[in-house]
Design a protein around this motif. Structure first.
Motif, PDB file in Angstrom:
ATOM      1  N   VAL A   1       0.834  -1.205   0.000  1.00 42.47           N
ATOM      2  CA  VAL A   1       0.000   0.000   0.000  1.00 42.47           C
ATOM      3  C   VAL A   1       0.865   1.251   0.000  1.00 42.47           C
ATOM      4  CG1 VAL A   1      -1.688   1.342   1.314  1.00 42.47           C
ATOM      5  CG2 VAL A   1      -1.955  -1.142   1.124  1.00 42.47           C
ATOM      6  N   ALA A   2       1.832   1.295   0.904  1.00 42.01           N
ATOM      7  CA  ALA A   2       2.712   2.455   1.008  1.00 42.01           C
ATOM      8  C   ALA A   2       3.598   2.605  -0.215  1.00 42.01           C
ATOM      9  CB  ALA A   2       3.571   2.340   2.268  1.00 42.01           C
ATOM     10  N   THR A   3       4.115   1.494  -0.703  1.00 43.39           N
ATOM     11  CA  THR A   3       5.027   1.536  -1.847  1.00 43.39           C
ATOM     12  C   THR A   3       4.316   2.027  -3.100  1.00 43.39           C
ATOM     13  OG1 THR A   3       6.203  -0.346  -0.870  1.00 43.39           O
ATOM     14  CG2 THR A   3       6.727   0.211  -3.142  1.00 43.39           C
ATOM     15  N   GLU A   4       3.107   1.551  -3.325  1.00 45.04           N
ATOM     16  CA  GLU A   4       2.333   2.018  -4.471  1.00 45.04           C
ATOM     17  C   GLU A   4       2.026   3.504  -4.349  1.00 45.04           C
ATOM     18  OE1 GLU A   4      -1.847   1.066  -6.883  1.00 45.04           O
ATOM     19  OE2 GLU A   4      -1.558   0.298  -4.845  1.00 45.04           O
TER      20      GLU A   4
ATOM     21  N   VAL B   1      12.261  -1.484  -9.339  1.00 40.71           N
ATOM     22  CA  VAL B   1      13.390  -0.872 -10.035  1.00 40.71           C
ATOM     23  C   VAL B   1      12.940   0.291 -10.908  1.00 40.71           C
ATOM     24  CG1 VAL B   1      15.198  -1.263 -11.753  1.00 40.71           C
ATOM     25  CG2 VAL B   1      14.775  -2.971  -9.983  1.00 40.71           C
ATOM     26  N   ARG B   2      11.977   0.046 -11.769  1.00 35.42           N
ATOM     27  CA  ARG B   2      11.590   1.067 -12.751  1.00 35.42           C
ATOM     28  C   ARG B   2      10.852   2.254 -12.147  1.00 35.42           C
ATOM     29  NH1 ARG B   2       9.957  -3.713 -15.454  1.00 35.42           N
ATOM     30  NH2 ARG B   2      11.431  -4.367 -17.064  1.00 35.42           N
ATOM     31  N   ASP B   3      10.144   2.045 -11.040  1.00 39.16           N
ATOM     32  CA  ASP B   3       9.304   3.113 -10.483  1.00 39.16           C
ATOM     33  C   ASP B   3       9.976   3.919  -9.378  1.00 39.16           C
ATOM     34  OD1 ASP B   3       7.286   2.414 -12.208  1.00 39.16           O
ATOM     35  OD2 ASP B   3       6.242   1.124 -10.781  1.00 39.16           O
ATOM     36  N   PHE B   4      11.235   3.582  -9.065  1.00 40.89           N
ATOM     37  CA  PHE B   4      11.910   4.258  -7.950  1.00 40.89           C
ATOM     38  C   PHE B   4      13.359   4.591  -8.270  1.00 40.89           C
ATOM     39  CE2 PHE B   4       8.469   1.881  -5.987  1.00 40.89           C
ATOM     40  CZ  PHE B   4       7.927   2.812  -5.121  1.00 40.89           C
ATOM     41  N   VAL B   5      13.872   5.549  -7.517  1.00 37.84           N
ATOM     42  CA  VAL B   5      15.294   5.865  -7.517  1.00 37.84           C
ATOM     43  C   VAL B   5      15.826   5.482  -6.134  1.00 37.84           C
ATOM     44  CG1 VAL B   5      17.047   7.655  -7.737  1.00 37.84           C
ATOM     45  CG2 VAL B   5      14.931   7.819  -9.070  1.00 37.84           C
ATOM     46  N   THR B   6      16.871   4.681  -6.080  1.00 39.04           N
ATOM     47  CA  THR B   6      17.502   4.367  -4.794  1.00 39.04           C
ATOM     48  C   THR B   6      18.273   5.600  -4.329  1.00 39.04           C
ATOM     49  OG1 THR B   6      19.373   3.423  -6.018  1.00 39.04           O
ATOM     50  CG2 THR B   6      17.712   1.888  -5.189  1.00 39.04           C
ATOM     51  N   VAL B   7      18.013   6.045  -3.099  1.00 41.55           N
ATOM     52  CA  VAL B   7      18.702   7.213  -2.543  1.00 41.55           C
ATOM     53  C   VAL B   7      19.886   6.764  -1.687  1.00 41.55           C
ATOM     54  CG1 VAL B   7      18.497   9.248  -1.074  1.00 41.55           C
ATOM     55  CG2 VAL B   7      16.603   8.613  -2.592  1.00 41.55           C
ATOM     56  N   SER B   8      19.611   5.966  -0.656  1.00 37.81           N
ATOM     57  CA  SER B   8      20.669   5.460   0.218  1.00 37.81           C
ATOM     58  C   SER B   8      20.096   4.395   1.140  1.00 37.81           C
ATOM     59  CB  SER B   8      21.270   6.594   1.051  1.00 37.81           C
ATOM     60  OG  SER B   8      22.304   6.119   1.899  1.00 37.81           O
TER      61      SER B   8
ATOM     62  N   SER C   1      13.522  -4.543   2.968  1.00 39.31           N
ATOM     63  CA  SER C   1      13.983  -5.567   2.024  1.00 39.31           C
ATOM     64  C   SER C   1      12.842  -6.130   1.195  1.00 39.31           C
ATOM     65  CB  SER C   1      14.684  -6.698   2.779  1.00 39.31           C
ATOM     66  OG  SER C   1      15.894  -6.262   3.354  1.00 39.31           O
ATOM     67  N   GLY C   2      11.622  -5.854   1.605  1.00 39.16           N
ATOM     68  CA  GLY C   2      10.465  -6.263   0.810  1.00 39.16           C
ATOM     69  C   GLY C   2      10.486  -5.683  -0.590  1.00 39.16           C
ATOM     70  N   MET C   3      11.223  -4.596  -0.784  1.00 41.17           N
ATOM     71  CA  MET C   3      11.377  -4.042  -2.131  1.00 41.17           C
ATOM     72  C   MET C   3      12.040  -5.062  -3.050  1.00 41.17           C
ATOM     73  SD  MET C   3      10.108  -0.934  -2.236  1.00 41.17           S
ATOM     74  CE  MET C   3      10.891  -0.031  -3.568  1.00 41.17           C
ATOM     75  N   ALA C   4      12.874  -5.937  -2.478  1.00 38.08           N
ATOM     76  CA  ALA C   4      13.509  -6.997  -3.251  1.00 38.08           C
ATOM     77  C   ALA C   4      12.765  -8.317  -3.144  1.00 38.08           C
ATOM     78  CB  ALA C   4      14.951  -7.190  -2.774  1.00 38.08           C
ATOM     79  N   ILE C   5      12.051  -8.514  -2.037  1.00 35.67           N
ATOM     80  CA  ILE C   5      11.388  -9.791  -1.784  1.00 35.67           C
ATOM     81  C   ILE C   5       9.986  -9.852  -2.399  1.00 35.67           C
ATOM     82  CG2 ILE C   5      10.388 -11.209   0.061  1.00 35.67           C
ATOM     83  CD1 ILE C   5      12.844 -10.592   1.729  1.00 35.67           C
ATOM     84  N   ASN C   6       9.234  -8.754  -2.320  1.00 33.15           N
ATOM     85  CA  ASN C   6       7.877  -8.767  -2.869  1.00 33.15           C
ATOM     86  C   ASN C   6       7.817  -9.193  -4.329  1.00 33.15           C
ATOM     87  OD1 ASN C   6       6.730  -8.094  -0.442  1.00 33.15           O
ATOM     88  ND2 ASN C   6       6.296  -5.971  -0.941  1.00 33.15           N
ATOM     89  N   PRO C   7       8.743  -8.721  -5.191  1.00 31.86           N
ATOM     90  CA  PRO C   7       8.688  -9.165  -6.586  1.00 31.86           C
ATOM     91  C   PRO C   7       8.860 -10.670  -6.747  1.00 31.86           C
ATOM     92  CG  PRO C   7      10.057  -7.208  -6.393  1.00 31.86           C
ATOM     93  CD  PRO C   7       9.765  -7.671  -4.992  1.00 31.86           C
ATOM     94  N   ALA C   8       9.489 -11.301  -5.761  1.00 39.34           N
ATOM     95  CA  ALA C   8       9.727 -12.742  -5.843  1.00 39.34           C
ATOM     96  C   ALA C   8       8.510 -13.562  -5.450  1.00 39.34           C
ATOM     97  CB  ALA C   8      10.904 -13.122  -4.951  1.00 39.34           C
TER      98      ALA C   8
ATOM     99  N   ILE D   1      17.165  -8.881  -5.201  1.00 38.19           N
ATOM    100  CA  ILE D   1      16.061  -9.307  -6.072  1.00 38.19           C
ATOM    101  C   ILE D   1      16.390 -10.668  -6.677  1.00 38.19           C
ATOM    102  CG2 ILE D   1      14.911  -8.849  -8.286  1.00 38.19           C
ATOM    103  CD1 ILE D   1      14.925  -5.884  -7.567  1.00 38.19           C
ATOM    104  N   ALA D   2      17.612 -10.813  -7.166  1.00 37.67           N
ATOM    105  CA  ALA D   2      18.026 -12.082  -7.759  1.00 37.67           C
ATOM    106  C   ALA D   2      18.071 -13.197  -6.715  1.00 37.67           C
ATOM    107  CB  ALA D   2      19.392 -11.921  -8.422  1.00 37.67           C
ATOM    108  N   ARG D   3      18.599 -12.883  -5.533  1.00 38.10           N
ATOM    109  CA  ARG D   3      18.740 -13.897  -4.471  1.00 38.10           C
ATOM    110  C   ARG D   3      17.394 -14.432  -4.024  1.00 38.10           C
ATOM    111  NH1 ARG D   3      20.250 -12.782   1.873  1.00 38.10           N
ATOM    112  NH2 ARG D   3      20.377 -14.950   2.521  1.00 38.10           N
TER     113      ARG D   3
END
Length: 329
Positions: free
Chosen positions: A83-86, A120-127, A103-110, A313-315
């Motif tokens: 909800v928050a990410t969208e 990846v496409r909808d965000f810019v990694t800041v830090s 880490s759900g940013m990498a786990i949710n797609p899996a 994401i790959a892991r």
């Protein structure tokens, strides 16, 4: 044919690099060099009191002090932070709505068959803000006193053994535990990390793997029993609690919390936020506030954080495939 893991990471790194370059779009309506001129909202996809919420509030306070504008933390729990990410993905790319993503940013797609955003496409990694170990806990009155006993109990009582989880991140780490130990456990979803921990304390579930934020104080206070830590080494605060590897489960899973901005956020704004996070992460009082919770401030570059996201994401995609784990929305 199976795609090599390095190729998968390279693919995601390429996408992240492309997204970072794309932020040059003149989408912000005000002069980015004057940023910020009004309050900044940081969205957290979990309930108040959890590890990500605590991290967001500590960094948010420091950002407010240095940038001279209020930084407002908004909790929007639900759907494993989806909800928050969208919400942030669809927000204006002007630096005034940011996401503290776990880490759900990498786990949710899996694990999710369909997501309303692309990490990846909808965000810019800041830090990357911080990393933290996970703690496997049970109720202190439980007869289970070790990882081996938990595995044995689960195998003897497959219909009665369950675990609480507040997001796909905790679920996938626990499913990895099940894969490595053969322990059958059913997942019971909860909205937030605090709720997940309280489910163990109240006896609603057998166990949980939770971040140190809400779990450590309960363990130190005697309200929960720690069986192991999912980290490369033991926690200073729990010197007698073994790592999962030491306890016989070949698992090393340290999760992270990071700052994300919507795609097309001007590079000037991203760079300013990146520099601030890197500076804040090195402040002695920030470390002093996070260390008792078992949380390690990080503060790396946008590029470094992008690599971590791509690698994870790959892991986790491999782990999800091996366990045939898929969640239908």
């Amino acid at each position: 044919m199976k795609t090599p893991r390095r190729s998968l990471i390279g693919k995601y790194v390429g996408l992240i690099a492309f997204a970072t370059i794309a932020v040059a779009s003149a989408s912000a309506q005000e002069d980015p060099s004057k940023y910020p001129t009004r309050p900044i909202h940081i969205i957290v996809g979990f309930t108040a009191g959890g590890g990500n919420d605590i991290i967001a509030r500590i960094f948010g306070q420091k950002l407010s002090e240095s940038l001279g504008q209020p930084v407002i933390i908004e909790n929007k729990p639900g759907g494993g932070a989806i909800v928050a990410t969208e919400y942030v993905a669809k927000s204006a790319p002007d630096g005034y709505t940011l996401l503290v993503g776990a880490s759900g940013m990498a786990i949710n797609p899996a694990v999710y068959a369909k997501l309303p955003y692309d990490s990846v496409r909808d965000f810019v990694t800041v830090s990357e803000l911080a990393s933290f170990p996970l703690i496997l806990i049970v109720n202190p009155s439980s007869p289970i006193k070790s990882v081996a006993e938990l595995v044995a109990y689960a195998k003897a009582n497959p219909d009665k053994t369950n675990y609480s989880s507040s997001s796909a991140s905790f679920q996938l780490v626990t499913e990895l535990f099940k894969q490595r130990t053969g322990a059958p456990m059913q997942v019971i979803p909860y909205k937030g990390a605090n709720d997940s921990v309280m489910a163990v304390i109240s006896g609603q579930v057998t166990a949980t793997i939770a971040d140190a934020g809400p779990a450590l104080s309960q363990v130190l206070g005697g309200q929960a029993r720690a069986l192991a830590v999912a980290a490369p080494k033991r926690m200073e605060e729990l010197p007698d609690v073994p790592t999962l590897k030491e306890a016989g489960a070949d698992i090393d899973a340290v999760l992270w919390s990071g700052l994300f901005a919507p795609k097309d956020t001007p590079p000037t704004i991203v760079k300013k936020l990146e520099d601030e996070i890197m500076r804040i992460a090195r402040l002695a009082d920030v470390t002093a506030r996070l260390k008792p919770l078992g949380i390690l401030p990080v503060g790396n570059s946008s590029e470094e954080f992008g690599w971590i996201l791509a690698s994870d994401i790959a892991r986790w995609a491999e782990v999800a495939r091996a366990g045939h784990i898929r969640i239908e929305q």
